[in-house]
Design a protein around this motif. Structure first.
Motif, mmCIF file in Angstrom:
data_model
loop_
_atom_site.group_PDB
_atom_site.id
_atom_site.type_symbol
_atom_site.label_atom_id
_atom_site.label_comp_id
_atom_site.label_asym_id
_atom_site.label_seq_id
_atom_site.Cartn_x
_atom_site.Cartn_y
_atom_site.Cartn_z
ATOM 1 N N ILE A 186 0.838 -1.193 0.000
ATOM 2 C CA ILE A 186 0.000 0.000 0.000
ATOM 3 C C ILE A 186 0.879 1.251 0.000
ATOM 4 C CG2 ILE A 186 -0.142 0.160 2.518
ATOM 5 C CD1 ILE A 186 -3.106 0.918 2.189
ATOM 6 N N ALA A 187 0.464 2.284 -0.725
ATOM 7 C CA ALA A 187 1.204 3.541 -0.745
ATOM 8 C C ALA A 187 1.212 4.157 0.647
ATOM 9 C CB ALA A 187 0.586 4.504 -1.749
ATOM 10 N N ALA A 226 0.734 3.815 -8.473
ATOM 11 C CA ALA A 226 2.070 3.648 -9.060
ATOM 12 C C ALA A 226 3.087 3.307 -7.974
ATOM 13 C CB ALA A 226 2.489 4.918 -9.805
ATOM 14 N N GLU A 227 2.967 3.925 -6.804
ATOM 15 C CA GLU A 227 3.853 3.571 -5.698
ATOM 16 C C GLU A 227 3.652 2.124 -5.276
ATOM 17 O OE1 GLU A 227 4.577 4.564 -0.981
ATOM 18 O OE2 GLU A 227 3.791 6.174 -2.255
ATOM 19 N N SER A 228 2.407 1.663 -5.264
ATOM 20 C CA SER A 228 2.144 0.260 -4.930
ATOM 21 C C SER A 228 2.801 -0.677 -5.937
ATOM 22 C CB SER A 228 0.635 0.003 -4.873
ATOM 23 O OG SER A 228 0.042 0.677 -3.775
ATOM 24 N N GLN A 232 12.176 8.762 -7.330
ATOM 25 C CA GLN A 232 10.968 9.293 -7.961
ATOM 26 C C GLN A 232 9.720 9.027 -7.111
ATOM 27 O OE1 GLN A 232 10.821 11.076 -10.753
ATOM 28 N NE2 GLN A 232 12.992 10.915 -11.275
ATOM 29 N N VAL A 233 9.709 7.903 -6.421
ATOM 30 C CA VAL A 233 8.533 7.513 -5.631
ATOM 31 C C VAL A 233 8.452 8.277 -4.317
ATOM 32 C CG1 VAL A 233 7.551 5.579 -4.308
ATOM 33 C CG2 VAL A 233 8.333 5.219 -6.663
ATOM 34 N N TYR A 234 9.594 8.610 -3.737
ATOM 35 C CA TYR A 234 9.644 9.133 -2.367
ATOM 36 C C TYR A 234 8.879 10.445 -2.155
ATOM 37 C CZ TYR A 234 11.793 9.410 2.282
ATOM 38 O OH TYR A 234 12.018 9.435 3.630
ATOM 39 N N HIS A 274 1.722 11.171 -13.825
ATOM 40 C CA HIS A 274 3.109 11.638 -13.929
ATOM 41 C C HIS A 274 4.095 10.630 -13.351
ATOM 42 C CE1 HIS A 274 3.505 12.726 -9.609
ATOM 43 N NE2 HIS A 274 2.189 12.870 -9.702
ATOM 44 N N LEU A 275 3.742 9.970 -12.228
ATOM 45 C CA LEU A 275 4.669 9.008 -11.636
ATOM 46 C C LEU A 275 4.750 7.744 -12.483
ATOM 47 C CD1 LEU A 275 6.632 8.388 -9.389
ATOM 48 C CD2 LEU A 275 4.709 7.582 -7.979
#
Length: 804
Positions: free
Chosen positions: A518-519, A600-602, A684-686, A701-702
């Motif tokens: 999970i993000a 996208a983070e997930s 990029q995710v942070y 965008h991510l």
């Protein structure tokens, strides 16, 4: 998948019961309700305990007694019948024998079993004589109670469970059940169990343990929506009712209260209204000539009968209770998924899948063949809490497409190509179909998909270029444009049609996901702010010359320019002209909702988990350093929880803060080139992009940033794909859950694992405490050809599912 739920996802779903096989997706997760800012409380799934941690598991299964239980949850035995039973000398003798027991629980087995068997026989005879056989679908013989305390039931559908209920209530049958040398019964299969009894000494309480056994049995018996069990001890007994809307327990009753005891037995045959004990569309069939053998299932649907179905995934009986079957029909494997869904949901999975493919087959998204509300005759199977807070109905969906787990990747490049296409398909699904998945995880992202034929020949004409098109520099025809991924389990997806900045749908304001993946903002239920992620050091990546040329050839310059930053922007947004303290204060005033970038983070966490555990062919051995670093990194994933309340810290942050050298130390040597990619992706995710002023203008965008980095890697490492050992996982010292909690209709050859999925449900799914049990055991795949012509075994996402 959840789809609750973990289940949920995949670790292998062995075609046969083998010693030490995986037990499935459930997890003994501690459950609490937390209140989000402006939201109603939602149940939370926490990291799973393994089954051997029975104390922790039983704490979850315990519920407070309900003084109105006998009124609400049992059918009273007719007065004349219970009085006749009460007067019997043998009944009074057994009650006296039970009351004489002081501390030795084993002394309870024989008199309790004899007492209940006698009551059962008399209730059965009464109902037969009353002409209720057809109305109640009475079995051929009465339920008999058997001392089974030395032996575990047999044929748990997925893996092996060692629990040993003291007394088992099973339908009487010709030939009877096996008796061991000590006189106790052994080897009663799960599909024959109608109720269980757990005995405890005078100072013990068997309610939680009995409920845990009920959990197992309801997983093994998808034809049993509701299930009664009994906890007994010297002097008193207690009845428990377990169903997808939760657990209810009676107050303790004296053994001399024959009326209440008869009501328990009577309700096994004739339950009160709203207590559905059987789904008669599901029928277990023992193999021909093998009495008490492991069953296969016949499933009666509105669109036809499916025979020979095998269970490949088991969900949480106290939540959505997803069960997944695999069945071969017309030479192809079909997946049948059924679950108990909240009647208050705005959209069902089938509706969203139909919308996803309404303009033609969208590659990379699973399709369904049919769906229905499951019925007993004309009546839908619906279960409700007495206070009206939750109502669930049973739904069944037949799915057409299958794939394999990411840990079965044949090479790192194959895995990354699947991730690239996942991001492309996800952004297409959100942008063009207005569907946001909200539960991207290792359980719900599959690779090496096998798609059923497109029956109407309708393919999506504007399907996006996928990774194979880009690498080859040529767009394939629509009918040949297959994705490298398969996104499944839209149980938790949100429809974005009404999603505007000022009128965000309620489901987007709720925390939903699987804890390991999970993000961070979704887990915390707020815009996530730390000193580090209030900094935006990395702009949109530029592609190298060859990658840029291929990208533009397929996507055009417009898309590339749209996302490419200028000197003053970050992903198209602008850094705040304020102090960090001011930014943090502003973040606390901004209302949380589920953004595309969180999915996208997930996907990043999913990719990270898979790459951390896969084994390269060239360097399969661990060093002390790599093993230690692996365990440290894995612990951060495995221990991650969805907190009760809004918070701004996340235990996985150190994984995003590692540099390439530190990441490489967690991987096996041949995987070193991947470390730099993971580091670039983490940068990029942070950051928290929502705090930019203004924020990025494009929701995906991510996705774009991650895809550019992956594409660059694939171009640079075309000649070094890093071959892997499909399905072999690097061993960890504990906690397989984030990988092996499978689910979905994925294939798996994994050698070792345990399952557990958990996630947080939103208010549209009702306020329900969801509990999960995770069993942990070794698993070894025996038959790689269970998929017929496809040549691989199917597993099912343990979703978690979201089972909430």
């Amino acid at each position: 998948m959840s789809s609750d739920e973990q289940p949920r996802t995949p670790s292998p779903a062995p075609p046969q019961e083998t010693a030490g096989a995986n037990a499935d997706e459930t997890s003994a997760t501690h459950v609490s309700s937390g209140t989000l800012s402006g939201h109603v409380p939602s149940p939370i799934r926490r990291p799973g305990f393994t089954a051997h941690n029975r104390k922790a598991v039983e704490e979850l299964a315990y519920v407070d007694p309900d003084p109105a239980f006998f009124k609400h949850h049992l059918q009273a035995c007719p007065v004349s019948l219970f009085k006749a039973i009460e007067k019997r000398r043998d009944v009074q003798k057994w009650i006296n024998d039970i009351n004489k027991v002081k501390t030795k629980e084993a002394s309870l087995y024989q008199p309790v079993a004899s007492l209940l068997s006698t009551i059962s026989e008399k209730v059965f005879d009464h109902l037969l004589a009353s002409g209720a056989k057809e109305r109640l679908h009475l079995p051929p013989k009465s339920i008999m109670f058997l001392d089974h305390h030395r032996h575990a039931p047999t044929h748990f559908p997925v893996g092996k469970v060692d629990d040993k209920p003291d007394i088992i209530g099973a339908i009487g049958r010709d030939g009877g059940y096996r008796v061991a040398q000590d006189g106790s019964y052994e080897g009663v299969p799960y599909h024959c169990i109608e109720t269980i009894v757990e005995a405890k000494a005078i100072y013990g309480d068997g309610q939680a343990q009995a409920t845990r056994y009920a959990f197992n049995i309801q997983q093994a018996r998808p034809d049993r929506p509701g299930f009664y069990c009994l906890s007994v001890k010297p002097g008193k007994f207690q009845v428990v009712y377990s169903s997808p809307v939760g657990i209810e327990a009676s107050e303790h009753k004296e053994w001399n209260d024959c009326n209440s005891l008869c009501a328990y037995v009577y309700s096994l045959y004739d339950p009160p209204s709203g207590h559905v004990l059987y789904d008669r569309t599901l029928v277990p069939r023992e193999p021909a000539g093998v009495p008490l053998g492991k069953p296969i299932w016949t499933i009666h649907t509105e669109s036809g009968i499916y025979s020979g179905a095998c269970i490949i995934f088991l969900g949480d009986p106290w939540g959505r209770r997803t069960t997944v079957f695999r069945v071969t029909r017309i030479g192809r494997s079909v997946i049948i998924k059924e679950s108990y869904v909240d009647c208050g949901r705005r959209f069902q999975e089938a509706e969203l899948l139909e919308h996803a493919h309404e303009h033609g087959f969208l590659p990379g998204v699973v399709r369904h063949i049919s769906d229905e509300d499951v019925k007993n005759g004309d009546d839908k199977i619906v279960l409700s809490k007495k206070d009206g807070t939750l109502t669930r109905k049973k739904r069944r969906i037949v799915l057409a497409d299958v794939g394999q787990d990411l840990t079965l990747a044949k090479s790192v490049n194959d895995l990354l190509m699947a991730i690239y296409d996942t991001l492309e398909v996800h952004r297409t699904l959100a942008h063009d179909r207005q569907i946001l998945h909200r539960d991207m995880s290792l359980f719900n992202i599959l690779m090496y998909p096998i798609s059923a034929p497109c029956a109407d020949g309708s393919y999506l004409k504007d399907a996006p270029p996928l990774i194979d098109d880009i690498l080859e520099g040529e767009l394939r025809p629509s009918e040949k444009r297959q994705a490298r991924c398969l996104i499944i389990d839209l149980d938790n997806a949100a429809f974005l049609v009404d999603a505007k900045a000022d009128t965000m749908p309620e489901e987007l304001r709720c925390r939903t996901g699987t804890p390991a993946y999970i993000a961070r903002c979704v887990a915390g239920g707020a815009l996530y702010t730390t000193r580090a992620n209030c900094d935006w050091p990395m702009r949109m990546p530029d592609l190298s010359d060859e990658a840029k040329e291929l990208y533009i050839k397929l996507h055009g310059t417009g898309r590339y320019s749209r996302y490419t930053d200028i000197l003053t922007t970050v992903h198209g947004g602008v850094r705040p002209q304020e102090t960090q303290l001011e930014t943090t204060s502003r973040a606390k005033t901004m209302r949380f909702y589920h953004r595309w970038e969180y999915d996208a983070e997930s996907v990043y966490w999913t990719m990270y988990a898979a790459l951390l555990r896969v084994v390269p062919q060239a360097s399969p051995k661990e060093s002390k350093t790599s093993q230690r670093r692996l365990n440290e990194s894995w612990k951060m994933l495995n221990d991650h929880t969805i907190p009760h309340e809004t918070q701004f810290k996340d235990s996985r942050n150190p994984l995003l803060e590692e540099d390439a050298q530190e990441i490489a130390a967690s991987l096996l040597p041949t995987m070193e080139p991947v470390a730099q990619l993971l580091n670039d992706l983490a940068l990029q995710v942070y950051p928290s992009y929502a705090l930019l002023t203004p924020p990025p203008p494009y929701d995906d965008h991510l996705h774009e940033a991650m895809q550019r980095l992956i594409l660059d890697y694939l171009i640079k490492h075309r000649d070094n794909p890093i071959p892997l050992v499909p399905g072999k996982l690097r061993p960890v010292s504990f906690g397989e859950n984030p990988v092996t909690n499978r689910g979905t209709y994925g294939a798996s050859f994994q050698e070792q694992g345990s399952r557990g999925s958990k996630r947080l449900r939103g208010p549209t799914d009702g306020i329900q405490m969801v509990r999960r049990l995770t069993r942990s055991s070794a698993s070894h795949h025996e038959d790689p050809a269970v998929f017929g012509d496809a040549g691989f075994e199917l597993g099912w996402e343990m979703r978690n599912v979201n089972e909430g």
